[in-house]
Design an enzyme around this catalytic site. Structure first.
Site, mmCIF file in Angstrom:
data_model
loop_
_atom_site.group_PDB
_atom_site.id
_atom_site.type_symbol
_atom_site.label_atom_id
_atom_site.label_comp_id
_atom_site.label_asym_id
_atom_site.label_seq_id
_atom_site.Cartn_x
_atom_site.Cartn_y
_atom_site.Cartn_z
ATOM 1 N N GLU A 1 -25.894 -16.388 10.335
ATOM 2 C CA GLU A 1 -25.335 -17.331 11.385
ATOM 3 C C GLU A 1 -25.381 -18.643 11.168
ATOM 4 O O GLU A 1 -26.508 -19.280 10.937
ATOM 5 C CB GLU A 1 -25.637 -16.807 12.570
ATOM 6 C CG GLU A 1 -25.192 -17.412 14.049
ATOM 7 C CD GLU A 1 -26.303 -17.355 15.307
ATOM 8 O OE1 GLU A 1 -25.406 -17.562 16.422
ATOM 9 O OE2 GLU A 1 -27.054 -16.671 15.128
ATOM 10 N N LYS B 1 -17.570 -15.496 18.409
ATOM 11 C CA LYS B 1 -18.358 -14.827 19.129
ATOM 12 C C LYS B 1 -18.035 -14.743 20.526
ATOM 13 O O LYS B 1 -17.167 -15.592 21.106
ATOM 14 C CB LYS B 1 -19.754 -15.655 19.181
ATOM 15 C CG LYS B 1 -20.848 -14.880 19.908
ATOM 16 C CD LYS B 1 -22.093 -15.726 19.468
ATOM 17 C CE LYS B 1 -23.298 -15.018 20.118
ATOM 18 N NZ LYS B 1 -24.703 -15.960 19.929
ATOM 19 N N CYS C 1 -25.701 -12.470 16.243
ATOM 20 C CA CYS C 1 -26.811 -12.762 17.119
ATOM 21 C C CYS C 1 -27.126 -11.911 18.404
ATOM 22 O O CYS C 1 -27.205 -10.978 18.213
ATOM 23 C CB CYS C 1 -26.994 -14.146 17.259
ATOM 24 S SG CYS C 1 -28.760 -14.832 17.857
#
Length: 519
Positions: A276, A340, A393
């Site tokens: 990430e 995301k 994440c």
């Protein structure tokens, strides 16, 4: 209240990296005895009025929750030391206020349990269903934070963890609350039967796990060779544009590192994976960097990497920023992208962003205006591999909310940056929850972390290959194949609702019988 706090703190030892789940057989009975003291005080103490006793139960629940979350989440404060000159003053507030806020869920759980309370074994169901219900709420209210659900106490032992394929993390939370509360019965004559039944249930769960693991040996997708790069880059370097060249050079050198047998591992790699937020710059707007990345991979290979992404609003010229994953081919072209969806509060955005920014506050990533939310979970087509569900994440911690239900992927790719939290329990807890998603969904998980834990996990939770926390290197592995959707993946909501309803009915019947006896 002090005993409640200590009992809650003890329960935190059931979570990774300690994984001492038997401590719950002490913590939960203590909580039940404390509720007994509220509901049925000793003869020398005046009984509390019913509604006042609910308030007393809530206070005990808050203390229990504060102990649990303080002991289990203290490591979050480490993130405020990355830019210590700017954020260190917030550390005590973060370490204390987050657990204090989350503790209100357990306060509600104790209060709800008191509403259903009775003498006898039924109060175990009252405690279990009330606490499991507020754990579910914790995972959904205000964007949700289902970290360290009680069910994860049983998720580290792989045989017991197979029950996740049937009932998921919320269902396993209810089961754990019931099973580890039964020692409360030991104070009564013949009460040993209930703990014995709990042990038998755990043995049955383990036996199911043995059978399921035997039914599904690890197999691999033909023609897919993964290489995961774990740079262990210091967190303060990841967002420093002045270190552009140093960061890129480090990534390239690690990615070209020889394989374990001394051969050219990169030449055999079909899918190179970086973690990430890999770059301290916007790689999509850097043609020179894209060319370098294209030259890195073989002609038919691709690079999958976390990266920041910017998008201009053509109406007013403003910019939106996303935490993204890019798929880059050998020509240096970005051929796929995922933004995301589930952002981290105070890490990637601020609640009431404009108001708090006007007061001088900013989130840890220091992105002015915060990151924007992507359009939704989706399955991303990956050249020469099955389509993938992308989890950046924090997105991997939400049970039952990790794939596009209309387009089931062939694997899950989790890119993460747990370097915010250093060598603390946080990254281990995160990894446990990621592995739980593999078992729940029957999908392999490939995980690339900046400082670890990077791993390849098969669809029943076996760790095929991994790199430990706090190391740098590359991990070469094949991609495990998927399984047909397990029961939780197809009927998870109905199963959890059914379990909760059964427990609630049992608690309600016990409460009704108790009130009849009082008349």
């Amino acid at each position: 209240m002090a005993v409640a706090f200590l009992a809650g703190a003890l329960a935190a030892l059931a979570m990774a990296p300690f994984n001492a789940f038997p401590v719950l057989a002490v913590s939960f009975p203590v909580a039940i005895w404390l509720l007994d003291g509220v509901a049925f005080p000793a003869p020398e103490n005046p009984p509390r009025r019913f509604w006042r006793s609910i308030g007393s139960a809530a206070r005990l629940g808050w203390c229990y929750g504060f102990g649990y979350f303080l002991a289990g989440l203290w490591w979050i404060g480490n993130a405020f030391l990355v830019d210590a000159d700017q954020f260190a003053w917030l550390l005590p507030f973060a370490v204390v206020l987050l657990p204090a806020g989350l503790a209100f869920f357990h306060a509600a759980g104790f209060a709800l349990a008191r509403l259903l309370w009775s003498r006898g074994i039924a109060r175990i169901l009252a405690f279990a269903v009330a606490m499991a219900a507020v754990e579910w709420l914790r995972g959904h209210i205000l964007t949700g934070f289902p970290w360290n659900l009680f069910g994860y106490a049983l998720a580290e032992e792989l045989h017991l963890a197979q029950s996740l394929s049937l009932i998921g993390a919320y269902g396993l939370t209810l089961v754990a609350l019931v099973l580890f509360s039964t020692p409360v019965a030991l104070v009564r004559r013949g009460g040993w039967r209930w703990p014995a039944l709990s042990v038998a249930a755990l043995v049955a769960m383990a036996a199911f796990g043995v059978w399921r693991l035997g039914q599904h040996p690890t197999s691999f997708v033909d023609g897919v060779q993964l290489r995961i790069m774990q740079p262990d880059l210091p967190q303060d370097a990841k967002f420093n544009p002045a270190l552009r060249n140093e960061v890129l050079t480090r990534y390239l050198a690690l990615s070209r590192q020889p394989a374990a047998d001394g051969s050219d591992g990169l030449a055999k790699t079909t899918h190179l994976i970086w973690p990430e937020s890999a770059f301290p710059f916007l790689v999509a707007q850097d043609p020179e960097a894209l060319k370098v990345l294209g030259d890195l991979v073989a002609p038919k290979a691709v690079l999958l990497t976390g990266a920041g992404r910017a998008e201009e609003n053509l109406d007013d010229g403003s910019w939106r920023f996303f935490n993204s994953l890019h798929v880059i081919d050998a020509t240096g072209t970005i051929i796929g992208n995922y933004d995301k969806v589930h952002l981290v509060p105070f890490g990637e955005y601020l609640p009431y962003q404009s108001v708090l920014e006007s007061l001088g506050f900013e989130q840890l990533t220091k992105q002015r205006g915060g990151f924007s939310t992507g359009p939704g979970l989706r399955t991303l087509d990956i050249p020469n591999a099955p389509p993938a569900g992308i989890l950046i994440c924090y997105e991997a911690i939400f049970p039952g909310e990790v794939i596009d239900p209309a387009n089931r992927p062939g694997w899950l790719l989790n890119v993460t940056n747990d370097a915010w939290f250093g060598i603390t329990p946080g990254p281990y807890q995160h990894f446990t929850e990621v592995r739980a998603r593999a078992i729940e969904e029957g999908l392999p998980v490939v995980r690339a972390g900046n400082n670890g834990i990077s791993a390849v996990i098969d669809p029943v939770g076996r760790i095929v290959a991994s790199l430990p926390l706090g190391t740098s290197g590359v991990l070469d592995s094949r991609l495990p194949t998927t399984l047909p959707p397990p029961l939780f993946a197809t009927a998870g909501t109905s199963i959890i609702a059914g379990l909760f309803l059964i427990a609630l009915i049992g608690a309600g019947l016990g409460c009704r019988n108790h009130r009849r006896q009082l008349r």
